[in-house]
Scaffold this active site. Structure first.
Site, PDB file in Angstrom:
ATOM      1  N   SER A 147      42.641  39.455  45.153  1.00 39.74           N
ATOM      2  CA  SER A 147      44.115  39.486  45.160  1.00 39.74           C
ATOM      3  C   SER A 147      44.706  38.085  44.952  1.00 39.74           C
ATOM      4  CB  SER A 147      44.610  40.043  46.501  1.00 39.74           C
ATOM      5  OG  SER A 147      46.012  39.896  46.558  1.00 39.74           O
ATOM      6  N   LYS A 181      48.170  52.747  47.978  1.00 38.07           N
ATOM      7  CA  LYS A 181      49.595  52.791  47.631  1.00 38.07           C
ATOM      8  C   LYS A 181      50.247  54.167  47.824  1.00 38.07           C
ATOM      9  CE  LYS A 181      49.675  48.996  44.338  1.00 38.07           C
ATOM     10  NZ  LYS A 181      50.203  48.490  43.064  1.00 38.07           N
ATOM     11  N   ASN A 213      54.170  49.481  47.563  1.00 34.51           N
ATOM     12  CA  ASN A 213      53.360  48.253  47.551  1.00 34.51           C
ATOM     13  C   ASN A 213      53.872  47.211  48.533  1.00 34.51           C
ATOM     14  OD1 ASN A 213      55.586  47.146  46.199  1.00 34.51           O
ATOM     15  ND2 ASN A 213      54.261  45.770  45.035  1.00 34.51           N
ATOM     16  N   ASP A 247      56.576  46.831  42.238  1.00 32.65           N
ATOM     17  CA  ASP A 247      55.803  46.711  40.992  1.00 32.65           C
ATOM     18  C   ASP A 247      56.687  46.970  39.775  1.00 32.65           C
ATOM     19  OD1 ASP A 247      53.237  46.115  42.055  1.00 32.65           O
ATOM     20  OD2 ASP A 247      52.930  48.222  42.562  1.00 32.65           O
ATOM     21  N   GLY A 289      49.894  54.711  27.854  1.00 36.88           N
ATOM     22  CA  GLY A 289      49.298  55.034  29.146  1.00 36.88           C
ATOM     23  C   GLY A 289      50.201  55.958  29.935  1.00 36.88           C
ATOM     24  N   ALA A 290      49.591  56.690  30.883  1.00 35.43           N
ATOM     25  CA  ALA A 290      50.375  57.616  31.702  1.00 35.43           C
ATOM     26  C   ALA A 290      49.838  57.649  33.132  1.00 35.43           C
ATOM     27  CB  ALA A 290      50.352  59.014  31.072  1.00 35.43           C
ATOM     28  N   GLY A 291      49.258  56.543  33.576  1.00 40.80           N
ATOM     29  CA  GLY A 291      48.731  56.446  34.940  1.00 40.80           C
ATOM     30  C   GLY A 291      49.800  55.963  35.906  1.00 40.80           C
ATOM     31  N   GLY A 304      50.769  39.943  31.588  1.00 45.85           N
ATOM     32  CA  GLY A 304      50.782  40.648  32.872  1.00 45.85           C
ATOM     33  C   GLY A 304      51.021  39.749  34.069  1.00 45.85           C
TER      34      GLY A 304
HETATM   35  P1  ATR Z   1      47.070  52.277  36.534  1.00 44.56           P
HETATM   36  O1  ATR Z   1      47.475  52.500  37.955  1.00 44.56           O
HETATM   37  O2  ATR Z   1      46.730  50.842  36.216  1.00 44.56           O
HETATM   38  O3  ATR Z   1      48.062  52.845  35.579  1.00 44.56           O
HETATM   39  P2  ATR Z   1      45.379  54.559  36.115  1.00 44.56           P
HETATM   40  O4  ATR Z   1      46.340  55.395  36.880  1.00 44.56           O
HETATM   41  O5  ATR Z   1      43.912  54.724  36.357  1.00 44.56           O
HETATM   42  O6  ATR Z   1      45.680  53.005  36.340  1.00 44.56           O
HETATM   43  O7  ATR Z   1      45.691  54.754  34.553  1.00 44.56           O
HETATM   44  C1  ATR Z   1      44.945  54.152  33.557  1.00 44.56           C
HETATM   45  C2  ATR Z   1      45.578  54.440  32.202  1.00 44.56           C
HETATM   46  O8  ATR Z   1      44.826  53.729  31.199  1.00 44.56           O
HETATM   47  C3  ATR Z   1      45.552  55.898  31.794  1.00 44.56           C
HETATM   48  O9  ATR Z   1      46.701  56.169  31.019  1.00 44.56           O
HETATM   49  C4  ATR Z   1      44.282  55.980  30.929  1.00 44.56           C
HETATM   50  O10 ATR Z   1      44.280  57.023  29.985  1.00 44.56           O
HETATM   51  P3  ATR Z   1      43.757  58.508  30.400  1.00 44.56           P
HETATM   52  O11 ATR Z   1      44.925  59.147  31.111  1.00 44.56           O
HETATM   53  O12 ATR Z   1      43.458  59.157  29.118  1.00 44.56           O
HETATM   54  O13 ATR Z   1      42.566  58.309  31.287  1.00 44.56           O
HETATM   55  C5  ATR Z   1      44.372  54.655  30.208  1.00 44.56           C
HETATM   56  N1  ATR Z   1      43.107  54.147  29.661  1.00 44.56           N
HETATM   57  C6  ATR Z   1      42.053  53.651  30.344  1.00 44.56           C
HETATM   58  N2  ATR Z   1      41.102  53.207  29.496  1.00 44.56           N
HETATM   59  C7  ATR Z   1      41.564  53.421  28.237  1.00 44.56           C
HETATM   60  C8  ATR Z   1      41.055  53.174  26.925  1.00 44.56           C
HETATM   61  N3  ATR Z   1      39.872  52.608  26.746  1.00 44.56           N
HETATM   62  N4  ATR Z   1      41.825  53.532  25.878  1.00 44.56           N
HETATM   63  C9  ATR Z   1      43.045  54.100  26.055  1.00 44.56           C
HETATM   64  N5  ATR Z   1      43.570  54.364  27.259  1.00 44.56           N
HETATM   65  C10 ATR Z   1      42.846  54.029  28.342  1.00 44.56           C
END
Ligand code: ATR
Length: 287
Positions: A21, A72, A93, A108, A132-134, A250
């Site tokens: 961290s 979190k 957070n 965040d 991305g959608a995480g 970042g």
């Molecule tokens: P965070 O909290 O950092 O968003 P997360 O919830 O694990 O972490 O989400 C990771 C994101 O990175 C997801 O959107 C994941 O895509 P999937 O939903 O298909 O898993 C994306 N991701 C991780 N590795 C990837 C890669 N090599 N190429 C494209 N997308 C990737």
């Protein structure tokens, strides 16, 4: 840290693992710069010990804590109050202890927004493409929708992008497109994009040769924001810079989330440059 006394106020961060961290160095540098009698400590807390750790905030009369992975989401039911954005995001957070009443916040996504604004980019009316959608994409897309941006979400796994898009439609009454992350869709989405935000881990250590976007789709009239900070200059940012695009890394988001947490802990304006300098130095030492 040698000047800890009986009056020193304690804050910290909980997570597992916690040793990488950047928050302790950022916050302690800021306390020192402002001459505040505060100290900020890292605490490794196992999942099963989270309730005891949260009860410990009250028992030990801590000022507050930052919360990182994997806590979190799980921390939410253990708190007394929740800020509306943190509630909507389903992630906290930052916890502030007001005489035993624990309030949860999320800095965040607001940190992401501050990083954009500090570069002179006002999201209202802008076309913003989110990769991305995480968890990170969720907070960022919520705050951008709230700020009036026009969003497109692309993710490797389409149903996750669709789910996030439907949450945004539900909360912010905005229709937006969700697409699978492919070259064809990127080409379509990036055509009129003002800002591209990468929240995926493509390009992060150890996969530093990866990039979510082919270089030929990057243009000089866009801003590319990669929330990955390890490495600081991802392949995506390197190629965006070469294409003449404006880039944001970042570290800025990391520092801004720390700035916002610091202000909640101390009630004082945080020294952004001091915190950024401390984080930059710590990142260089990690290597
Ligand atoms: P965070 O909290 O950092 O968003 P997360 O919830 O694990 O972490 O989400 C990771 C994101 O990175 C997801 O959107 C994941 O895509 P999937 O939903 O298909 O898993 C994306 N991701 C991780 N590795 C990837 C890669 N090599 N190429 C494209 N997308 C990737």
């Amino acid at each position: 840290m040698s000047s800890i006394t009986g009056k020193t106020r304690i804050c910290g961060i909980i997570g597992d693992p916690i040793e990488h961290s950047m928050s302790p160095v950022m916050h302690n540098a800021a306390f020192e710069a402002l001459g505040l009698d505060y100290a900020y400590l890292p605490f490794r807390v196992r999942r099963e010990e989270l309730p005891e750790a949260i009860a410990g905030i009250r028992a030990l009369n801590l000022v507050g804590l930052n919360v990182t992975l994997p806590h979190k989401v799980d921390v939410i039911p253990l708190l007394d109050k929740l800020d509306p954005l943190a509630e909507r995001m389903g992630a906290v957070n930052t916890i502030v202890n007001n005489d035993g009443v624990l309030a949860g916040y999320n800095t965040d996504a607001p940190g992401f927004l501050q990083a954009l604004l500090s570069k002179g980019i006002e999201p209202e009316g802008k076309n913003i493409v989110i990769l991305g959608a995480g968890g990170a994409a969720k907070g960022i897309s919520f705050i951008l929708a709230e700020a009036g941006a026009k969003l497109v979400i692309l993710n490797r796994t389409l149903p996750k992008a669709e789910e996030l898009a439907s949450q945004i439609t539900q909360y912010y009454h905005k229709k937006l497109e969700a697409m699978v992350l492919s070259e064809e869709n990127l080409s379509k989405a990036l055509g009129g994009a003002d800002v591209l935000v990468n929240t995926t881990s493509a390009g992060m250590v150890p996969g530093v040769d990866q990039t979510p976007v082919p270089a030929k789709l990057l243009k000089s009239d866009m801003t590319v924001f990669d929330i990955v900070y390890n490495p600081l200059e991802t392949r995506l940012l390197r190629e965006a810079k070469a294409a003449g695009a404006r880039i944001i890394d970042g570290l800025d988001m990391l520092v801004w989330q720390g700035v916002l947490a610091f202000e909640k802990f101390t009630g004082q304006k945080a020294p952004f440059e001091i915190m950024k300098g401390a984080a930059t130095k710590a990142l260089a030492h990690e290597k």
